[in-house]
Write a protein that holds these residues in place. Structure first.
Motif, PDB file in Angstrom:
ATOM      1  N   ASP A 192       0.857  -1.186   0.000  1.00 36.79           N
ATOM      2  CA  ASP A 192       0.000   0.000   0.000  1.00 36.79           C
ATOM      3  C   ASP A 192       0.894   1.238   0.000  1.00 36.79           C
ATOM      4  N   ALA A 193       0.872   2.009  -1.091  1.00 32.43           N
ATOM      5  CA  ALA A 193       1.743   3.185  -1.224  1.00 32.43           C
ATOM      6  C   ALA A 193       1.442   4.228  -0.158  1.00 32.43           C
ATOM      7  N   ARG A 194       0.173   4.434   0.146  1.00 27.93           N
ATOM      8  CA  ARG A 194      -0.205   5.421   1.149  1.00 27.93           C
ATOM      9  C   ARG A 194       0.338   5.032   2.525  1.00 27.93           C
ATOM     10  N   ARG A 195       0.182   3.754   2.855  1.00 25.67           N
ATOM     11  CA  ARG A 195       0.683   3.277   4.149  1.00 25.67           C
ATOM     12  C   ARG A 195       2.206   3.383   4.208  1.00 25.67           C
ATOM     13  N   LEU A 196       2.861   3.106   3.085  1.00 27.93           N
ATOM     14  CA  LEU A 196       4.322   3.200   3.027  1.00 27.93           C
ATOM     15  C   LEU A 196       4.785   4.629   3.300  1.00 27.93           C
ATOM     16  N   MET A 197       4.152   5.615   2.645  1.00 28.33           N
ATOM     17  CA  MET A 197       4.538   7.015   2.840  1.00 28.33           C
ATOM     18  C   MET A 197       4.273   7.460   4.275  1.00 28.33           C
ATOM     19  N   ASN A 198       3.144   7.051   4.821  1.00 32.14           N
ATOM     20  CA  ASN A 198       2.823   7.420   6.206  1.00 32.14           C
ATOM     21  C   ASN A 198       3.847   6.846   7.181  1.00 32.14           C
ATOM     22  N   LEU A 199       4.219   5.589   6.964  1.00 32.71           N
ATOM     23  CA  LEU A 199       5.173   4.929   7.856  1.00 32.71           C
ATOM     24  C   LEU A 199       6.568   5.539   7.719  1.00 32.71           C
ATOM     25  N   LEU A 200       6.947   5.875   6.493  1.00 32.05           N
ATOM     26  CA  LEU A 200       8.240   6.517   6.265  1.00 32.05           C
ATOM     27  C   LEU A 200       8.290   7.867   6.983  1.00 32.05           C
ATOM     28  N   GLU A 201       7.217   8.644   6.861  1.00 25.15           N
ATOM     29  CA  GLU A 201       7.173   9.960   7.494  1.00 25.15           C
ATOM     30  C   GLU A 201       7.218   9.843   9.017  1.00 25.15           C
ATOM     31  N   LEU A 202       6.454   8.909   9.574  1.00 25.65           N
ATOM     32  CA  LEU A 202       6.455   8.714  11.029  1.00 25.65           C
ATOM     33  C   LEU A 202       7.827   8.270  11.531  1.00 25.65           C
ATOM     34  N   SER A 203       8.478   7.415  10.755  1.00 23.02           N
ATOM     35  CA  SER A 203       9.800   6.906  11.150  1.00 23.02           C
ATOM     36  C   SER A 203      10.838   8.028  11.125  1.00 23.02           C
ATOM     37  N   ILE A 204      10.748   8.888  10.116  1.00 21.11           N
ATOM     38  CA  ILE A 204      11.674  10.019  10.023  1.00 21.11           C
ATOM     39  C   ILE A 204      11.458  10.972  11.190  1.00 21.11           C
ATOM     40  N   ALA A 226       5.559   1.325  13.878  1.00 17.27           N
ATOM     41  CA  ALA A 226       4.376   0.669  13.304  1.00 17.27           C
ATOM     42  C   ALA A 226       3.462   0.110  14.388  1.00 17.27           C
ATOM     43  N   GLN A 227       4.059  -0.645  15.359  1.00 16.33           N
ATOM     44  CA  GLN A 227       3.281  -1.207  16.459  1.00 16.33           C
ATOM     45  C   GLN A 227       2.033  -1.929  15.966  1.00 16.33           C
ATOM     46  N   GLN A 228       2.193  -2.769  14.941  1.00 17.45           N
ATOM     47  CA  GLN A 228       1.040  -3.490  14.411  1.00 17.45           C
ATOM     48  C   GLN A 228       1.502  -4.777  13.766  1.00 17.45           C
ATOM     49  N   LYS A 229       0.550  -5.646  13.518  1.00 21.30           N
ATOM     50  CA  LYS A 229       0.848  -6.908  12.850  1.00 21.30           C
ATOM     51  C   LYS A 229       1.130  -6.663  11.378  1.00 21.30           C
ATOM     52  N   ALA A 230       2.050  -7.407  10.841  1.00 19.79           N
ATOM     53  CA  ALA A 230       2.343  -7.291   9.420  1.00 19.79           C
ATOM     54  C   ALA A 230       1.441  -8.208   8.636  1.00 19.79           C
ATOM     55  N   VAL A 231       0.164  -8.096   8.896  1.00 23.25           N
ATOM     56  CA  VAL A 231      -0.795  -8.991   8.243  1.00 23.25           C
ATOM     57  C   VAL A 231      -1.952  -8.173   7.691  1.00 23.25           C
TER      58      VAL A 231
END
Length: 425
Positions: A192-204, A226-231
């Motif tokens: 999911d591109a949206r989830r990827l961008m959100n996670l990248l931004e939060l990590s930064i 992330a604090q979530q399941k990778a499922v």
């Protein structure tokens, strides 16, 4: 007052077709969307794919490429009245593209409200859905639209998106960001591109600059953020049906490794263990049958044990049954037999039951000859007496065909001995 920054996912939303990640089957040199942009001809369509693969973006870009009016509705909040208002406006701006997000959430009446306008070309419909349109969209609407399948983003697509964000985003390109590891970013994004961008931004945002003013992103940090399941597993969506299909096909294909993997995917996704157990019972009969009759007993006991033990220990019972069924010899002879028998019944109708097989429960029935010629098999020491059990026009019709496995071959030898050449066994 502090200004809230636009999220990275929105800042990186593609502005041209070339910036869309993945979907090469649609956006390649000879892709159908590429040709639409070149010809400026857009048909009504349904975009079917998982979240975050570009359905909304593609709809907007196609509209911009053809310079046609673009209206959007969300099926979550819009009603029939909203649909009619857009259609009324579109009648004054012929060729309006109407984008409906999550169109599968529209009721039948809401979808029906679109039919006439789509058919007459008053609007060009672009519907987006994460669910199989065959089940969730009216057949009449599908027949008036093209269905295009969008695929989950692949690893290379996600890596490309990360690199593009670091190089082109107005905020990130000013920072010295180093991606030490990207495994967690890719895994947790789920394509999911949206989830990827959100996670990248939060990590930064969560990372700290080192002495060299570098911001390092690694798997440990991403997992912490992330604090979530990778499922990704929607118990009511397509992934539910896709994964159970893969599970059953793995059992049918005698691959216990793949079968237990898909089992784990369902368990981690929160699937109802009773649903899994029910499917194991069906598989035991449909795919194994008389090749190993114990499989059905095993599956039925699995269901009882799940009810008694519950979860999480029930996962062990499900795993035992799954691996047992996967390792069992396979036969669909029983499944094929009933399917073929039903076809015969549908074709031949209500053929009369032979008199000798009828139940003579009254004196009149006895006078009419019911059960007169019936031969009771247990009167024979071997428990078998040859006689006709089929309707007259069905005599000699072979429906059950034993498969090439040890148990059914034993059954075949017995059938050959008893029936000689009657059923061509």
């Amino acid at each position: 007052m502090k200004t809230i920054a636009t999220p990275l996912a929105e800042r990186m939303r593609p502005q041209t077709i070339n910036q869309v990640a993945g979907q090469k089957h649609l956006l390649g040199v000879d892709g159908v969307f590429t040709r639409m942009v070149e010809s400026k001809t857009i048909p009504s369509m349904i975009l079917w794919g998982p979240p975050g693969v570009g359905k909304t973006t593609l709809a907007r870009l196609l509209a911009e490429a053809t310079t046609r009016p673009f209206k959007t509705l969300s099926a979550i909040s819009a009603g029939v009245k909203d649909v009619r208002e857009v259609i009324k406006e579109a009648s004054y701006a012929y060729g309006t593209i109407l984008f409906i997000d999550e169109i599968h959430r529209f009721s039948k009446s809401q979808q029906d409200a679109l039919l006439n306008a789509v058919e007459k070309g008053i609007i060009t419909l672009i519907g987006a859905t994460t669910e199989n349109p065959s089940f969730e969209v009216n057949s009449a609407l599908i027949s008036r639209s093209q269905v295009y399948v969008l695929e989950p983003l692949k690893k290379e697509d996600l890596v490309w998106l990360i690199n593009r964000a670091l190089k082109e985003d107005v905020v990130l390109k000013k920072k010295n960001i180093v991606i030490d590891e990207n495994v967690a970013l890719l895994r947790y994004s789920g394509g999911d591109a949206r989830r990827l961008m959100n996670l990248l931004e939060l990590s930064i945002d969560a990372a700290k600059e080192d002495d060299n003013s570098e911001i390092h992103i690694n798997d440990e940090l991403v997992a912490l953020v992330a604090q979530q399941k990778a499922v990704h597993y929607d118990k009511k969506g397509d992934s539910h049906y896709d994964i159970i299909s893969a599970f059953i096909k793995s059992i049918r294909g005698s691959d216990p490794n793949a079968a237990v993997y898909w089992l784990a995917r369902m368990i981690e996704g929160g699937e109802d263990p009773k649903f899994i157990a029910r499917r194991l019972i069906i598989s035991a009969s449909e795919d194994i049958g008389n090749a190993n009759p114990t499989a059905l007993i095993m599956a039925n006991n699995c269901m009882q044990a799940i009810n008694f033990v519950g979860m999480p220990e029930g996962r062990i019972i499900l795993s035992q049954c799954t691996t047992y069924l996967a390792c069992s010899p396979k036969s669909n002879a029983s499944y094929t037999a009933i399917k073929d028998a039903q076809k015969i019944v549908q074709k031949t109708g209500d053929l009369p039951v032979p008199l000798h097989l009828r139940n003579a429960s009254t004196s009149l029935m006895k006078e009419l000859g019911y059960a007169d010629a019936y031969l009771y098999p247990h009167n024979d020491p071997q428990g078998f007496i040859p006689q006709e059990y089929m309707p007259e026009s069905m005599e000699g019709n072979t429906i059950y065909q034993p498969k090439q496995n040890a148990r059914e071959q034993e059954m075949l030898k017995r059938l050959q001995l008893m029936w000689n050449k009657k059923y061509n066994y």
